[in-house]
Design a protein around this motif. Structure first.
Motif, PDB file in Angstrom:
ATOM      1  N   ALA A  61      -2.633 -12.494  10.782  1.00  0.00           N
ATOM      2  CA  ALA A  61      -2.884 -13.610  11.866  1.00  0.00           C
ATOM      3  C   ALA A  61      -3.291 -12.882  13.289  1.00  0.00           C
ATOM      4  CB  ALA A  61      -1.520 -14.120  12.045  1.00  0.00           C
ATOM      5  N   TRP A  62      -3.088 -11.665  13.381  1.00  0.00           N
ATOM      6  CA  TRP A  62      -3.353 -11.235  14.875  1.00  0.00           C
ATOM      7  C   TRP A  62      -4.697  -9.999  14.593  1.00  0.00           C
ATOM      8  CZ3 TRP A  62       1.731 -10.073  13.326  1.00  0.00           C
ATOM      9  CH2 TRP A  62       1.768  -8.706  12.938  1.00  0.00           C
ATOM     10  N   GLY A  63      -5.422 -10.126  13.655  1.00  0.00           N
ATOM     11  CA  GLY A  63      -6.664  -9.480  13.677  1.00  0.00           C
ATOM     12  C   GLY A  63      -6.756  -8.315  12.549  1.00  0.00           C
TER      13      GLY A  63
ATOM     14  N   LEU B 202      -0.246 -11.449   5.539  1.00  0.00           N
ATOM     15  CA  LEU B 202      -0.357 -10.021   5.339  1.00  0.00           C
ATOM     16  C   LEU B 202       0.359  -9.383   6.819  1.00  0.00           C
ATOM     17  CD1 LEU B 202      -3.976  -9.405   4.031  1.00  0.00           C
ATOM     18  CD2 LEU B 202      -1.864  -8.611   3.035  1.00  0.00           C
ATOM     19  N   CYS B 203       0.737 -10.025   7.616  1.00  0.00           N
ATOM     20  CA  CYS B 203       1.338  -9.355   8.545  1.00  0.00           C
ATOM     21  C   CYS B 203       2.737  -8.914   8.408  1.00  0.00           C
ATOM     22  CB  CYS B 203       1.393 -10.408   9.788  1.00  0.00           C
ATOM     23  SG  CYS B 203      -0.213 -10.820  10.120  1.00  0.00           S
ATOM     24  N   GLY B 204       2.883  -7.701   8.269  1.00  0.00           N
ATOM     25  CA  GLY B 204       4.434  -7.292   8.127  1.00  0.00           C
ATOM     26  C   GLY B 204       4.317  -5.802   7.465  1.00  0.00           C
TER      27      GLY B 204
ATOM     28  N   VAL C 149       0.195  -1.923  20.760  1.00  0.00           N
ATOM     29  CA  VAL C 149       0.021  -1.528  19.460  1.00  0.00           C
ATOM     30  C   VAL C 149      -0.901  -2.388  18.628  1.00  0.00           C
ATOM     31  CG1 VAL C 149       1.557  -1.274  17.402  1.00  0.00           C
ATOM     32  CG2 VAL C 149       2.344  -0.614  19.443  1.00  0.00           C
ATOM     33  N   TYR C 150      -0.715  -3.823  19.004  1.00  0.00           N
ATOM     34  CA  TYR C 150      -1.615  -4.843  18.351  1.00  0.00           C
ATOM     35  C   TYR C 150      -2.166  -5.686  19.433  1.00  0.00           C
ATOM     36  CZ  TYR C 150       0.431  -3.689  13.990  1.00  0.00           C
ATOM     37  OH  TYR C 150       0.986  -3.131  12.700  1.00  0.00           O
ATOM     38  N   PRO C 151      -3.275  -5.165  19.965  1.00  0.00           N
ATOM     39  CA  PRO C 151      -3.909  -5.896  21.276  1.00  0.00           C
ATOM     40  C   PRO C 151      -3.971  -7.320  21.088  1.00  0.00           C
ATOM     41  CG  PRO C 151      -4.992  -3.789  20.848  1.00  0.00           C
ATOM     42  CD  PRO C 151      -4.222  -4.113  19.560  1.00  0.00           C
TER      43      PRO C 151
ATOM     44  N   VAL D  92      -6.402   0.492   7.045  1.00  0.00           N
ATOM     45  CA  VAL D  92      -5.805   1.787   6.378  1.00  0.00           C
ATOM     46  C   VAL D  92      -6.391   2.942   6.412  1.00  0.00           C
ATOM     47  CG1 VAL D  92      -4.382  -0.142   4.914  1.00  0.00           C
ATOM     48  CG2 VAL D  92      -6.464   0.454   4.234  1.00  0.00           C
ATOM     49  N   ASP D  93      -7.528   3.010   7.222  1.00  0.00           N
ATOM     50  CA  ASP D  93      -8.224   4.306   7.257  1.00  0.00           C
ATOM     51  C   ASP D  93      -7.261   5.600   7.525  1.00  0.00           C
ATOM     52  OD1 ASP D  93      -7.903   3.018   9.677  1.00  0.00           O
ATOM     53  OD2 ASP D  93      -9.138   4.615  10.508  1.00  0.00           O
ATOM     54  N   LEU D  94      -6.303   5.497   8.249  1.00  0.00           N
ATOM     55  CA  LEU D  94      -5.599   6.725   8.327  1.00  0.00           C
ATOM     56  C   LEU D  94      -4.843   7.162   7.015  1.00  0.00           C
ATOM     57  CD1 LEU D  94      -3.980   6.003  11.847  1.00  0.00           C
ATOM     58  CD2 LEU D  94      -5.992   7.257  11.057  1.00  0.00           C
ATOM     59  N   HIS D  95      -4.266   5.895   6.398  1.00  0.00           N
ATOM     60  CA  HIS D  95      -3.701   6.169   4.767  1.00  0.00           C
ATOM     61  C   HIS D  95      -4.714   7.045   4.290  1.00  0.00           C
ATOM     62  CE1 HIS D  95      -0.536   3.110   5.216  1.00  0.00           C
ATOM     63  NE2 HIS D  95      -1.157   2.660   6.299  1.00  0.00           N
TER      64      HIS D  95
ATOM     65  N   ILE E  38       0.766  -1.214   0.094  1.00  0.00           N
ATOM     66  CA  ILE E  38       0.021  -0.038   0.066  1.00  0.00           C
ATOM     67  C   ILE E  38       0.686   1.225   0.028  1.00  0.00           C
ATOM     68  CG2 ILE E  38      -0.242   0.079   2.506  1.00  0.00           C
ATOM     69  CD1 ILE E  38      -3.248   0.891   1.873  1.00  0.00           C
ATOM     70  N   TYR E  39       2.140   0.932   0.123  1.00  0.00           N
ATOM     71  CA  TYR E  39       2.929   2.318   0.095  1.00  0.00           C
ATOM     72  C   TYR E  39       3.034   3.024  -1.164  1.00  0.00           C
ATOM     73  CZ  TYR E  39       4.896   0.803   4.775  1.00  0.00           C
ATOM     74  OH  TYR E  39       5.413   0.408   6.066  1.00  0.00           O
ATOM     75  N   VAL E  40       2.499   2.453  -2.175  1.00  0.00           N
ATOM     76  CA  VAL E  40       2.435   2.990  -3.396  1.00  0.00           C
ATOM     77  C   VAL E  40       1.541   3.907  -3.456  1.00  0.00           C
ATOM     78  CG1 VAL E  40       3.722   0.611  -4.474  1.00  0.00           C
ATOM     79  CG2 VAL E  40       1.159   0.997  -4.703  1.00  0.00           C
TER      80      VAL E  40
HETATM   81  C1  EPZ Z   1       4.691  -1.279  10.423  1.00  0.00           C
HETATM   82  O1  EPZ Z   1       3.125  -1.779  10.209  1.00  0.00           O
HETATM   83  C2  EPZ Z   1       5.629  -2.560  10.558  1.00  0.00           C
HETATM   84  N1  EPZ Z   1       5.581  -2.934   9.041  1.00  0.00           N
HETATM   85  C3  EPZ Z   1       5.126  -3.593  11.398  1.00  0.00           C
HETATM   86  O2  EPZ Z   1       6.068  -4.770  11.376  1.00  0.00           O
HETATM   87  C4  EPZ Z   1       4.977  -3.174  12.754  1.00  0.00           C
HETATM   88  O3  EPZ Z   1       4.702  -3.980  13.763  1.00  0.00           O
HETATM   89  C5  EPZ Z   1       4.204  -1.927  12.975  1.00  0.00           C
HETATM   90  O4  EPZ Z   1       4.570  -0.778  11.853  1.00  0.00           O
HETATM   91  C6  EPZ Z   1       4.263  -1.031  14.216  1.00  0.00           C
HETATM   92  O5  EPZ Z   1       5.663  -0.662  14.647  1.00  0.00           O
HETATM   93  C7  EPZ Z   1       6.241  -2.510   8.248  1.00  0.00           C
HETATM   94  O6  EPZ Z   1       7.148  -1.558   8.466  1.00  0.00           O
HETATM   95  C8  EPZ Z   1       6.366  -2.997   7.124  1.00  0.00           C
HETATM   96  P1  EPZ Z   1       1.268   0.913  12.127  1.00  0.00           P
HETATM   97  P2  EPZ Z   1       2.248  -0.500  10.002  1.00  0.00           P
HETATM   98  O7  EPZ Z   1       0.464   1.563  10.846  1.00  0.00           O
HETATM   99  O8  EPZ Z   1       2.689   0.631   9.388  1.00  0.00           O
HETATM  100  C9  EPZ Z   1      -3.391   1.006  13.532  1.00  0.00           C
HETATM  101  C10 EPZ Z   1       6.858  -6.912  11.126  1.00  0.00           C
HETATM  102  O9  EPZ Z   1       6.905  -7.794  11.689  1.00  0.00           O
HETATM  103  N2  EPZ Z   1      -3.607   1.718  12.291  1.00  0.00           N
HETATM  104  O10 EPZ Z   1       2.276   1.847  12.948  1.00  0.00           O
HETATM  105  O11 EPZ Z   1       1.176  -1.511   9.283  1.00  0.00           O
HETATM  106  C11 EPZ Z   1      -2.853  -0.517  13.641  1.00  0.00           C
HETATM  107  O12 EPZ Z   1      -4.009  -1.451  13.400  1.00  0.00           O
HETATM  108  C12 EPZ Z   1       5.708  -5.891  11.079  1.00  0.00           C
HETATM  109  O13 EPZ Z   1       8.111  -6.544  10.321  1.00  0.00           O
HETATM  110  C13 EPZ Z   1      -4.884   1.979  11.968  1.00  0.00           C
HETATM  111  O14 EPZ Z   1      -5.977   1.927  12.918  1.00  0.00           O
HETATM  112  O15 EPZ Z   1       1.654  -0.391  11.635  1.00  0.00           O
HETATM  113  C14 EPZ Z   1      -2.037  -0.603  14.817  1.00  0.00           C
HETATM  114  O16 EPZ Z   1      -2.764  -0.881  15.887  1.00  0.00           O
HETATM  115  C15 EPZ Z   1       4.466  -6.527  11.724  1.00  0.00           C
HETATM  116  N3  EPZ Z   1      -5.179   2.612  10.945  1.00  0.00           N
HETATM  117  C16 EPZ Z   1      -1.367   0.758  14.841  1.00  0.00           C
HETATM  118  O17 EPZ Z   1      -2.141   1.577  14.356  1.00  0.00           O
HETATM  119  C17 EPZ Z   1      -4.402   2.740   9.749  1.00  0.00           C
HETATM  120  O18 EPZ Z   1      -4.685   3.188   8.783  1.00  0.00           O
HETATM  121  C18 EPZ Z   1       0.095   1.001  14.599  1.00  0.00           C
HETATM  122  O19 EPZ Z   1      -0.013   0.347  13.199  1.00  0.00           O
HETATM  123  C19 EPZ Z   1      -3.049   2.161  10.167  1.00  0.00           C
HETATM  124  C20 EPZ Z   1      -2.541   1.711  11.333  1.00  0.00           C
END
Ligand code: EPZ
Length: 436
Positions: free
Chosen positions: A118-120, A434-436, A328-330, A124-127, A96-98
């Motif tokens: 895997a964990w819920g 998809l986790c990552g 972060v991920y409950p 991407v609503d903030l994107h 989605i970074y594109v």
């Molecule tokens: C990045 O994911 C990392 N992935 C994740 O690493 C990492 O766990 C995560 O940041 C937190 O540090 C990559 O960098 C590719 P977030 P990202 O947006 O960007 C919520 C690994 O194992 N949220 O910081 O997806 C979200 O659900 C992976 O290498 C929204 O609600 O994480 C979470 O609770 C796993 N709406 C919190 O924000 C959105 O639009 C933080 O997520 C976006 C996120």
């Protein structure tokens, strides 16, 4: 063909390990090359499945991508595509970074919605809200995000919660927007700083690096640049925790200790000896009695959620009671059931796991649900009394370069072989990837 890692019993890690470039830094750096027509270079790139997937996304958009050793060359001179299809986004959420760079340079983007994992849910609503703040029109249909804009317009945007990915996407969009964008409560992970350095090297005007407030003065055009990816702090943390679990002595090299202060503090609190040089960290737990330490994850610089599963394995291995909370991920506790199959005593309530340490675990077949859960299971296998077979190891191939070779250099021989298991246990849905 399904493959399995066989982790030998009771091994102590001894030696040095060279840490690779950070997956979570390289993926944004790769997406940023879409912002210009030219040949960009990214150094210190790890050979990982996720890097291959992002390369496939860029090739689908018209780029030429080549990895020679750890040097990645991306030629975007004929890059006019604006669609990232489901079959690629399904493989990796970071596709989605594109969205941001395509909108910024081409005025339109169609990107498949990533699913849960895997964990819920992984929303991407903030994107999307961020793109709308920059005057893009966004609609969701048939599982795709369709966004278009004339030229994006700079604006203020406040993140209601810290989001690495949404901060990446807004940076990638704002650099070519008309006017000034101010991002409040932006993520400050080191991977964001790496991206800011690359964008500014391309001619962007970004101020406030390292702070929660980023100011971006939009420019008309950017040029290709060369950047070095930072070291993978999560890979480094994984090996340091493994050394503590096995009562070994280990040095992680080519790292930035300042990126791991929360982990270093927690490891020191267990009673392990931890000392840092400019670009290395050594942990010595030989002949030391360690005690479990409770942790709570949070946005950087707090304890990284990506080290939470591995830390839980350490708590499992030490006599005493501790708690692991993930803010972060409950729901990031898929590894708990698998650790319990090995004999761990863990109870989860809400976003907190309570662990009663177990002197030794018994080997058993277990399944990796995602990248970091798989790492936690490998660490558990090191202290089990018999070997442990870990299936679904494709998750590990996404984020740990040369895992077998690096463990071998530390005195542990992990075998990788075809799995003959056919039971339903080993069937995972594609969404799990998809986790990552
Ligand atoms: C990045 O994911 C990392 N992935 C994740 O690493 C990492 O766990 C995560 O940041 C937190 O540090 C990559 O960098 C590719 P977030 P990202 O947006 O960007 C919520 C690994 O194992 N949220 O910081 O997806 C979200 O659900 C992976 O290498 C929204 O609600 O994480 C979470 O609770 C796993 N709406 C919190 O924000 C959105 O639009 C933080 O997520 C976006 C996120």
């Amino acid at each position: 063909m399904k493959e399995v890692y066989q982790v030998p019993a009771s091994q102590s890690l001894q030696g040095d390990v060279i840490i690779s470039g950070a997956k979570n830094a390289v993926l944004p750096l790769m997406a940023a090359t879409l912002l210009c027509r030219g040949t960009s270079i990214i150094n210190n790139v790890p050979q990982l499945d996720d890097v291959d997937t992002m390369a496939d996304v860029l090739r689908y958009l018209g780029a030429k991508v080549e990895l020679q050793g750890s040097r990645l060359t991306i030629d975007t001179r004929e890059c006019d595509g604006y669609q990232a299809p489901y079959h690629l986004v399904t493989k990796m959420r970071a596709s989605i970074y594109v969205l941001g760079p395509l909108l910024a340079r081409l005025g339109q983007a169609s990107v498949a919605l990533p699913g849960g994992c895997a964990w819920g849910p992984r929303p991407v609503d903030l994107h999307i809200a961020g793109m709308q703040a920059l005057s893009a029109k966004v609609e969701l249909s048939h599982g795709n995000i369709h966004a278009h804009a004339g030229r994006l317009k700079g604006a203020d945007f406040t993140f209601p919660i810290s989001s690495v990915g949404a901060t990446v996407n807004l940076l990638l969009a704002a650099v070519l927007a008309d006017g000034t964008t101010r991002l409040f409560n932006a993520a400050i992970e080191p991977e964001i700083d790496n991206l800011v350095d690359q964008l500014n090297a391309m001619g962007a005007q970004i101020f406030g690096k390292g702070s929660n407030t980023l100011v971006i003065e939009g420019v008309a055009e950017l040029q290709a640049a060369e950047i070095d990816a930072i070291a993978d702090r999560i890979e480094a943390g994984t090996y340091l925790i493994a050394a503590a679990i096995t009562k070994g002595k280990l040095t992680v090299k080519q790292v930035q200790p300042s990126h791991l202060t929360a982990l270093i503090d927690s490891l020191t609190a267990t009673g392990a000896l931890v000392y840092c040089e400019d670009d290395s960290i050594t942990l010595d737990a030989q002949r030391r009695t360690l005690k479990p330490i409770s942790i709570k994850t949070g946005p950087y610089p707090l304890f990284a959620t990506d080290l939470q599963p591995q830390w839980m394995t350490l708590c499992v291995s030490l006599a005493g009671v501790s708690q692991v909370t993930d803010t972060v991920y409950p729901e990031r506790f898929q590894h708990v059931a698998e650790l319990c199959r090995l004999g761990a005593n863990i109870r989860v309530k809400g976003n907190t796991a309570s662990i009663i340490g177990t002197p030794s675990l018994s080997g058993a077949p277990v399944k990796a649900s995602d990248l970091r859960a798989g790492a936690a299971l490998i660490l558990a296998g090191l202290i089990a009394t018999e070997h442990t077979d870990i299936s679904d190891i494709h998750h590990l191939d996404r984020g740990y370069q040369n895992l077998i070779g690096k463990f071998a250099n530390l005195g542990v021989t992990i075998h990788r072989h075809a799995s003959h298991t056919t039971d339903c246990q080993t069937k995972t849905t594609p969404l799990l990837s998809l986790c990552g």
